[in-house]
Scaffold this motif. Sequence first.
Motif, PDB file in Angstrom:
ATOM      1  N   VAL A  73       0.832  -1.200   0.000  1.00 53.51           N
ATOM      2  CA  VAL A  73       0.000   0.000   0.000  1.00 53.51           C
ATOM      3  C   VAL A  73       0.867   1.251   0.000  1.00 53.51           C
ATOM      4  O   VAL A  73       0.638   2.192  -0.773  1.00 53.51           O
ATOM      5  CB  VAL A  73      -0.972  -0.011   1.206  1.00 53.51           C
ATOM      6  CG1 VAL A  73      -1.638   1.344   1.392  1.00 53.51           C
ATOM      7  CG2 VAL A  73      -2.017  -1.098   1.034  1.00 53.51           C
ATOM      8  N   ASN A  74       1.872   1.279   0.859  1.00 51.97           N
ATOM      9  CA  ASN A  74       2.756   2.448   0.909  1.00 51.97           C
ATOM     10  C   ASN A  74       3.461   2.685  -0.423  1.00 51.97           C
ATOM     11  O   ASN A  74       3.536   3.816  -0.899  1.00 51.97           O
ATOM     12  CB  ASN A  74       3.788   2.298   2.031  1.00 51.97           C
ATOM     13  CG  ASN A  74       3.169   2.413   3.405  1.00 51.97           C
ATOM     14  OD1 ASN A  74       2.110   3.009   3.562  1.00 51.97           O
ATOM     15  ND2 ASN A  74       3.809   1.832   4.395  1.00 51.97           N
ATOM     16  N   MET A  75       3.965   1.618  -1.017  1.00 53.80           N
ATOM     17  CA  MET A  75       4.645   1.755  -2.297  1.00 53.80           C
ATOM     18  C   MET A  75       3.658   2.159  -3.394  1.00 53.80           C
ATOM     19  O   MET A  75       3.982   2.974  -4.253  1.00 53.80           O
ATOM     20  CB  MET A  75       5.360   0.462  -2.672  1.00 53.80           C
ATOM     21  CG  MET A  75       6.183   0.595  -3.933  1.00 53.80           C
ATOM     22  SD  MET A  75       7.448  -0.659  -4.055  1.00 53.80           S
ATOM     23  CE  MET A  75       8.637   0.030  -2.923  1.00 53.80           C
ATOM     24  N   GLY A  76       2.460   1.602  -3.345  1.00 57.93           N
ATOM     25  CA  GLY A  76       1.438   1.951  -4.327  1.00 57.93           C
ATOM     26  C   GLY A  76       1.058   3.417  -4.253  1.00 57.93           C
ATOM     27  O   GLY A  76       0.853   4.069  -5.276  1.00 57.93           O
ATOM     28  N   LEU A  77       0.969   3.940  -3.040  1.00 56.45           N
ATOM     29  CA  LEU A  77       0.658   5.360  -2.872  1.00 56.45           C
ATOM     30  C   LEU A  77       1.779   6.247  -3.396  1.00 56.45           C
ATOM     31  O   LEU A  77       1.535   7.325  -3.928  1.00 56.45           O
ATOM     32  CB  LEU A  77       0.394   5.672  -1.400  1.00 56.45           C
ATOM     33  CG  LEU A  77      -0.895   5.093  -0.821  1.00 56.45           C
ATOM     34  CD1 LEU A  77      -0.943   5.284   0.692  1.00 56.45           C
ATOM     35  CD2 LEU A  77      -2.112   5.725  -1.481  1.00 56.45           C
ATOM     36  N   PHE A 113       4.366   5.272  -5.695  1.00 54.31           N
ATOM     37  CA  PHE A 113       4.805   5.055  -7.071  1.00 54.31           C
ATOM     38  C   PHE A 113       3.689   4.668  -8.037  1.00 54.31           C
ATOM     39  O   PHE A 113       3.933   4.550  -9.230  1.00 54.31           O
ATOM     40  CB  PHE A 113       5.882   3.960  -7.112  1.00 54.31           C
ATOM     41  CG  PHE A 113       7.124   4.323  -6.351  1.00 54.31           C
ATOM     42  CD1 PHE A 113       7.997   5.282  -6.835  1.00 54.31           C
ATOM     43  CD2 PHE A 113       7.409   3.708  -5.147  1.00 54.31           C
ATOM     44  CE1 PHE A 113       9.140   5.630  -6.127  1.00 54.31           C
ATOM     45  CE2 PHE A 113       8.551   4.041  -4.431  1.00 54.31           C
ATOM     46  CZ  PHE A 113       9.408   5.009  -4.920  1.00 54.31           C
ATOM     47  N   GLY A 114       2.498   4.404  -7.524  1.00 55.81           N
ATOM     48  CA  GLY A 114       1.400   3.992  -8.384  1.00 55.81           C
ATOM     49  C   GLY A 114       1.194   2.489  -8.326  1.00 55.81           C
ATOM     50  O   GLY A 114       2.129   1.714  -8.079  1.00 55.81           O
ATOM     51  N   LEU A 115      -0.045   2.090  -8.583  1.00 55.87           N
ATOM     52  CA  LEU A 115      -0.400   0.684  -8.442  1.00 55.87           C
ATOM     53  C   LEU A 115       0.197  -0.220  -9.510  1.00 55.87           C
ATOM     54  O   LEU A 115       0.239  -1.434  -9.340  1.00 55.87           O
ATOM     55  CB  LEU A 115      -1.923   0.532  -8.433  1.00 55.87           C
ATOM     56  CG  LEU A 115      -2.635   1.200  -7.260  1.00 55.87           C
ATOM     57  CD1 LEU A 115      -4.143   1.044  -7.408  1.00 55.87           C
ATOM     58  CD2 LEU A 115      -2.156   0.657  -5.935  1.00 55.87           C
ATOM     59  N   ASP A 116       0.671   0.353 -10.606  1.00 59.95           N
ATOM     60  CA  ASP A 116       1.235  -0.479 -11.666  1.00 59.95           C
ATOM     61  C   ASP A 116       2.758  -0.578 -11.602  1.00 59.95           C
ATOM     62  O   ASP A 116       3.387  -1.147 -12.489  1.00 59.95           O
ATOM     63  CB  ASP A 116       0.793   0.029 -13.041  1.00 59.95           C
ATOM     64  CG  ASP A 116       1.240   1.464 -13.304  1.00 59.95           C
ATOM     65  OD1 ASP A 116       1.653   2.151 -12.357  1.00 59.95           O
ATOM     66  OD2 ASP A 116       1.158   1.886 -14.466  1.00 59.95           O
ATOM     67  N   HIS A 117       3.345  -0.078 -10.523  1.00 57.61           N
ATOM     68  CA  HIS A 117       4.793  -0.177 -10.346  1.00 57.61           C
ATOM     69  C   HIS A 117       5.176  -1.652 -10.168  1.00 57.61           C
ATOM     70  O   HIS A 117       4.484  -2.398  -9.479  1.00 57.61           O
ATOM     71  CB  HIS A 117       5.237   0.637  -9.128  1.00 57.61           C
ATOM     72  CG  HIS A 117       6.710   0.783  -9.006  1.00 57.61           C
ATOM     73  ND1 HIS A 117       7.495  -0.177  -8.418  1.00 57.61           N
ATOM     74  CD2 HIS A 117       7.539   1.768  -9.409  1.00 57.61           C
ATOM     75  CE1 HIS A 117       8.767   0.214  -8.448  1.00 57.61           C
ATOM     76  NE2 HIS A 117       8.819   1.398  -9.046  1.00 57.61           N
TER      77      HIS A 117
END
Length: 73
Positions: free
Chosen positions: A17-21, A23-27
């Motif tokens: 969740v932290n990374m998605g916020l 860098f985006g969910l498609d990272h």
Amino acid sequence: MRDVLLEKIELLRQRMVNMGLEFGLDHPDVLEYSIQIDQLHNELNQIDHSLSKAGNRKKTYRFYLMENNAHFA
């Protein structure tokens, strides 16, 4: 074993969740976390299925989130 899997799933979920916020969910790293979580969920389902076949009841649980830590009770 089941509690360890639950804790790993929750910690990976928090990181995802932290990374998605950020860098985006498609990272690619977000997608890799998702794959790892899916694999751990599959392991958890196998454990639960084995316990139910053996006649053991699933243990209920609650977890508490505290800054990158998951605590199960």
